[in-house]
Design a protein around this motif. Structure first.
Motif, short mmCIF file in Angstrom:
data_model
loop_
_atom_site.label_atom_id
_atom_site.label_comp_id
_atom_site.label_asym_id
_atom_site.label_seq_id
_atom_site.Cartn_x
_atom_site.Cartn_y
_atom_site.Cartn_z
N CYS A 1 15.92 -49.53 -8.74
CA CYS A 1 14.88 -48.49 -8.68
C CYS A 1 13.89 -48.65 -9.83
CB CYS A 1 15.54 -47.11 -8.73
SG CYS A 1 14.40 -45.76 -8.48
N HIS A 2 14.38 -49.19 -10.93
CA HIS A 2 13.50 -49.40 -12.07
C HIS A 2 12.37 -50.35 -11.70
CE1 HIS A 2 13.41 -48.90 -16.56
NE2 HIS A 2 12.39 -49.68 -16.31
N ASP B 1 10.88 -40.55 -6.88
CA ASP B 1 12.09 -41.27 -7.24
C ASP B 1 13.28 -40.53 -6.61
OD1 ASP B 1 14.37 -42.25 -8.50
OD2 ASP B 1 13.43 -42.38 -10.48
N ASN C 1 17.03 -36.09 -12.55
CA ASN C 1 17.52 -36.60 -13.82
C ASN C 1 16.48 -36.23 -14.85
OD1 ASN C 1 18.27 -38.06 -16.07
ND2 ASN C 1 18.04 -40.07 -15.12
N PHE D 1 13.33 -38.86 -17.01
CA PHE D 1 14.17 -40.03 -17.28
C PHE D 1 13.51 -41.00 -18.26
CE2 PHE D 1 15.21 -44.44 -15.48
CZ PHE D 1 16.35 -44.59 -16.26
N SER E 1 17.24 -46.70 -4.97
CA SER E 1 18.15 -47.84 -5.09
C SER E 1 19.56 -47.39 -4.77
CB SER E 1 18.11 -48.43 -6.49
OG SER E 1 18.85 -47.62 -7.40
N ILE F 1 16.46 -41.64 -6.29
CA ILE F 1 17.68 -42.39 -6.60
C ILE F 1 18.96 -41.54 -6.49
CG2 ILE F 1 17.51 -42.08 -9.11
CD1 ILE F 1 18.41 -45.02 -9.38
N TYR F 2 18.84 -40.24 -6.81
CA TYR F 2 20.02 -39.38 -6.74
C TYR F 2 20.07 -38.54 -5.46
CZ TYR F 2 21.15 -40.25 -11.67
OH TYR F 2 21.51 -40.82 -12.85
N THR G 1 21.90 -47.88 -6.84
CA THR G 1 22.50 -47.89 -8.16
C THR G 1 23.46 -46.72 -8.38
OG1 THR G 1 20.68 -49.08 -9.15
CG2 THR G 1 21.95 -47.66 -10.61
N LYS G 2 23.03 -45.53 -8.02
CA LYS G 2 23.86 -44.35 -8.27
C LYS G 2 24.84 -44.11 -7.13
CE LYS G 2 21.12 -43.81 -11.78
NZ LYS G 2 21.53 -44.27 -13.12
N TYR H 1 26.16 -51.68 -14.99
CA TYR H 1 24.95 -52.18 -15.63
C TYR H 1 25.26 -53.36 -16.54
CZ TYR H 1 21.78 -48.37 -14.24
OH TYR H 1 20.98 -47.51 -13.55
N ARG I 1 21.73 -54.34 -8.19
CA ARG I 1 20.28 -54.44 -8.33
C ARG I 1 19.61 -54.48 -6.97
NH1 ARG I 1 20.02 -51.80 -11.36
NH2 ARG I 1 18.00 -52.19 -12.24
C1 LIG Z 1 15.78 -41.08 -12.15
C2 LIG Z 1 16.08 -42.54 -12.28
N1 LIG Z 1 15.21 -43.43 -11.81
C3 LIG Z 1 15.44 -44.76 -11.90
C4 LIG Z 1 16.58 -45.25 -12.49
C5 LIG Z 1 16.77 -46.72 -12.58
O1 LIG Z 1 17.52 -47.17 -11.50
P1 LIG Z 1 18.03 -48.64 -11.29
O2 LIG Z 1 19.22 -48.82 -12.16
O3 LIG Z 1 18.32 -48.76 -9.83
O4 LIG Z 1 16.93 -49.58 -11.69
C6 LIG Z 1 17.52 -44.36 -12.98
C7 LIG Z 1 18.74 -44.86 -13.61
O5 LIG Z 1 19.25 -44.37 -14.53
C8 LIG Z 1 17.26 -42.97 -12.87
O6 LIG Z 1 18.13 -42.08 -13.33
#
Ligand SMILES: Cc1ncc(COP(=O)(O)O)c(C=O)c1O
Ligand SMILES: Cc1ncc(COP(=O)(O)O)c(C=O)c1O
Lengths: 470, 470
Positions: free
Chosen positions: B177-178, B280, B252, B202, B310, B282-283, B312-313, A142, B320
């Protein structure tokens, strides 16, 4: 710029200024070669270029002559938009324009892409490749919320050139200028609010207003000096306007640079009516003249100017590196950045920071300013040659966009649709108005090095316009 | 996972399951080496690891014994948030957390960063470096608005694994994902609207709601099965709720995977009350068990689920690269993407597409699932060892986040502030509630390979909590 381009430019200017008369014979190749201390072949290439531009015509066995010329078309008059807040329309048209962007078979003159093929960009790709190879992992975690400090420091230094004194802490990095504008607007406005805009103005910004349910009030704008101060003041008297979006330097689409006095007048108005100024400086570094023009931000004493910019036009769009200098709105902007998108890609930021730090950016900028300036002259000549009489054309003071106004009854939306079939894309003027005005206008992208193929395209364009005018 | 880690895991599980009793002697190093067909030193390393985890204790000259153990702490009960729409607060706390993210001197256990140091990521850096070196310029022009087709095709294929049948045309790439969540929300909601969320949920998503002036109603959520269907239905009866945001897979911060029946029950509710689901995921790919769990999207027949995710994780945050599968909201999402940010960085998209296409992604994922699973067990053991009695701890079914609930009177916001001085950062539970509930909770990031230093940090943490409990 090569030697022959330089020479051709000098000659083109002389012709422009009327130093040679129509039909007059030009100096011989040999004479010119001696006068300028360049080789015969350089002069020949320069003459060839002027011939392509149809500024001169060869006469077998007797040399080059000044070509019969049409008069330089006038600059469009002050715009006269509907002066009440409206919802932005035109999304379908914009989408059509964007869709063509990645179709290689289309000659895309409608978008805002810069020339990303120049060798002065090589150090940037090299640096990025090096960064990734050596620090992969590390630099893919990040980013800091306001963006990489290394980059913010360089941006703060660049901004000194436009007269604004800011530090790295005053900068918030964004994913391009578009995100900068959207975060800036979200930080100041609510749905239903009214924002004043230049008319015509960049379609992307208009769609942003539409997306956030903000109404636009289009203010009459002069293609040489920018937004009408008088009309803006009248609008401020009449409506609860929250702010004004301006592209005061190398305006998109009109190409003007607002005179300093008018920049200050707008700021004074903003102070008087307590509104924010969203100053979009994305083309500011591409002014024809050096040093670059000042920003309104440079006179901003109470932090009401949110300067938005990016390296999209000066370096490359795909970097998605932009920024806001948000003044008094800093904290709110930081929150809205987090809300809207979180952080950005660190790699491109680091690469751009190194590109600037090591002097490559300024070298590249010097080159691009000259190239774009020279391209614009060529394209302008072509438009003059191939478009029918009765048109108006802007005289951009920087950037690489040309705005052409045709007679009222011409419908460029229709013409653009026909051109589509010829694999030619232009931007109809209606995209640049909230309510779809300026259907009789078009914007041309002149960033690419003019080729014979481009000349032929402008010829086709001119022909299509001629038919539409009949 | 190395051989000794594998062996240690087997033994840890046996201990967990009570196959050895407290005080019982473990098999000799030689016996175990024969039983499992591994070398003496592998067994020694495995025992060393279990000793570090304080699962066993060595007795000089007589071997290893099962350590005296505390009982496994219970899982927290169903949450009991305030059940009315509220404005999200806590921004200052979130900002403090984010600020620490790039301070290398801090042991950051508060954020959501994955482990980006694994060698299985190397092909990605290589590909990116290659792309930039060979196609600089070209791939730094504007991206297609929906994102690179190459990537969208790969994403559509990945999504088959979660049961959702979509094509490249159903995907809109976003900057993480944000941004996916923010574009999805902006496409459905207006300021003043109410959105239901899991509680806790989250903090980034919460701040997003705050940024766009959307009210949150927190719904009771069970740390093992997810959002309460009954409570959600009651809320839907009572308030004009526009949609619900869920992280049904490897939640999360709670780590649960919603049972399929409950996923379908939520979808049925959404259909009945005609609301949107923001799912969401993401995980989702980091579930302990293979194959990965299904998404709600996979049962979505009328396009009301906007799946957001995304890399990301699963890969790295700094890419991004995220996406939305927006169902019936596709056109609106595309417009909001344009309005909010324009296009994205093409390079990272292309690199990720190649990473997936060439099989590196799945290789990396397999490894990370194992690593995170094993890390989580270690961290859970440490928490059990070093934290005082009377706490509750989640049993995550995937991901790398642990949620610890302390007795009511403990104020983790205070404790976190003290820990700051020790250069230890945790996320107080209050960040995960719109109204700042869960001050007696904390979230721990267990993504990093557990080291002796981490063990010591958990010990310090436990000590700080013990003092706060007195
Ligand atoms: C549940 C959840 N959604 C979205 C995000 C944001 O993801 P990104 O970093 O891909 O924008 C996170 C990141 O911590 C998350 O834990
Ligand atoms: C005036 C103006 N502002 C903003 C933008 C968007 O810039 P970016 O591509 O950096 O988001 C453009 C691009 O065309 C533009 O011309």
């Amino acid at each position: 710029m090569t030697r022959y381009q330089h020479l051709a430019n000098i000659l083109a200017q002389r012709i422009e200024q009327g130093l040679y008369r129509h039909g007059e014979k030009l100096p011989s190749v040999r004479a010119l070669s001696q006068e300028h201390g360049v080789s015969i072949s350089t002069v020949q290439q320069a003459y060839q270029m002027l011939e392509n531009l149809q500024l001169i015509t060869p006469q077998p066995r007797s040399g080059y002559f000044i070509a019969p010329r049409k008069a330089q078309p006038p600059v469009p008059a002050m715009s006269r938009p509907a002066q009440r807040p409206v919802e932005v329309t035109q999304w379908d048209q914009v989408l059509t324009l964007l869709d063509a962007r990645n179709d290689k078979s289309i000659t895309a003159l409608g978008g805002g892409s810069p020339d990303v093929t120049q060798p002065t960009l090589k150090p940037l790709w090299k640096e990025m490749s090096r960064l990734v190879q050596h620090n992969g992992g590390d630099i893919f975690n990040y980013d800091e919320l306001p963006g990489r400090r290394e980059l913010r420091e360089q941006i703060a230094r660049l901004m000194l050139d436009n007269g604004a004194v800011v530090t790295a802490d005053d900068i918030v990095v964004t994913s391009g200028c578009h995100a900068a504008l959207s975060i800036a607007l979200l930080s100041v406005c609510k749905p239903g609010d009214i924002i004043a805009v230049e008319s015509p103005s960049f379609y992307g910004t208009m769609q942003l207003l539409r997306g956030f349910d903000i109404k636009a009030i289009e203010i009459p704008t002069d293609p040489q000096t920018g937004i009408s101060i008088e009309a803006l003041e009248m609008a401020l008297e009449q409506w609860p306007i929250k702010g004004v979006i301006l592209v005061p330097n190398c305006n998109n689409p009109l190409g003007f640079i607002m005179p300093d006095a008018r920049k200050r007048a707008v700021l004074a108005l903003a102070q008087r009516y307590d509104i924010a100024i969203f100053e979009d400086d994305i083309y500011g570094e591409l002014a024809n003249d050096y040093p670059r023009p000042r920003t309104i931000k440079s006179w901003d004493i109470d932090g009401r100017v949110l300067l938005c910019s990016s390296f999209t036009k000066t370096v490359a769009p795909g970097l998605r590196v932009g920024w806001i200098a948000p003044g008094r709105y800093h904290d709110r902007v930081l929150h809205m950045k987090y809300a809207a998108s979180g952080t950005n890609v660190p790699t491109t930021q680091l690469a751009v920071a190194a590109f600037i730090r090591e002097g490559h950016y300024h070298r590249h900028l010097r080159r691009m300013r000259q190239i774009y300036h020279s391209n614009m002259e060529t394209w302008t000549c072509w438009v003059r040659e191939y478009f029918p009489c009765g048109i108006c054309v802007t005289r951009p003071q920087g950037g690489f966009l040309l705005w052409v106004e045709l007679p009222e009854h011409v419908d460029m939306v229709c013409v653009a649709r026909q051109l589509c079939r010829l694999k030619i894309q232009v931007a109809p003027g209606s995209l640049f108005s909230a309510s779809g005005k300026y259907r009789n206008c078009l914007r041309l992208n002149c960033a690419l090095p003019p080729t014979e193929q481009h000349r032929a395209v402008v010829e086709q364009l001119g022909e299509a316009v001629r038919i539409a005018m009949e």
